[in-house]
Design an enzyme around this catalytic site. Structure first.
Site, PDB file in Angstrom:
ATOM      1  N   CYS A  29      20.342  -9.993 -13.273  1.00 54.07           N
ATOM      2  CA  CYS A  29      19.762  -9.301 -14.435  1.00 54.07           C
ATOM      3  C   CYS A  29      20.752  -9.266 -15.602  1.00 54.07           C
ATOM      4  O   CYS A  29      21.785  -8.592 -15.523  1.00 54.07           O
ATOM      5  CB  CYS A  29      19.364  -7.892 -14.005  1.00 54.07           C
ATOM      6  N   CYS A  32      21.431  -5.822 -17.087  1.00 54.84           N
ATOM      7  CA  CYS A  32      22.233  -5.041 -16.127  1.00 54.84           C
ATOM      8  C   CYS A  32      23.715  -5.357 -16.307  1.00 54.84           C
ATOM      9  O   CYS A  32      24.556  -4.453 -16.241  1.00 54.84           O
ATOM     10  CB  CYS A  32      21.815  -5.349 -14.693  1.00 54.84           C
TER      11      CYS A  32
END
Length: 104
Positions: A29, A32
């Site tokens: 991600c 993230c």
């Protein structure tokens, strides 16, 4: 910073005193990865805050329990009680405002 799992989540988060900001994330991600240094800096700069990272790929049961539908997904607990949640990339300022509401 602590790493939360299905095995230690109760102890690390739900039984913890003070503020715990839980970050549901995954290695693949992009957002993230972008929020990770923000969370590290926030934990260093805010007394009484612990950041707990939960990898959703390794802890699907926790992700389902907290209805994680997008990541990063952040949950703020105070003394084991869920106070706030937010999804997506957040600025340090926004996260700091969210956390500081619960500091006494």
């Amino acid at each position: 910073m602590i790493h939360g799992t299905i095995d230690n989540f109760d102890e690390q988060v739900l039984q913890a005193k003070g503020l715990v900001l839980v970050d549901f994330w995954a290695e693949w991600c992009g957002p993230c990865q972008m929020i990770a240094p923000i969370l590290e800096e926030l934990e260093r700069s805010v007394d009484g805050l612990t950041v707990c990272k939960v990898n959703v790929d390794e802890n699907m049961e926790l992700a389902q329990k907290y209805k994680v539908v997008a990541i990063p997904f952040l949950l703020l607990f105070q003394d084991g009680e869920l106070k706030e949640k937010t999804a997506g990339l957040q600025s340090k300022e926004d996260l700091q405002q969210m956390v500081e509401k619960y500091l006494a």
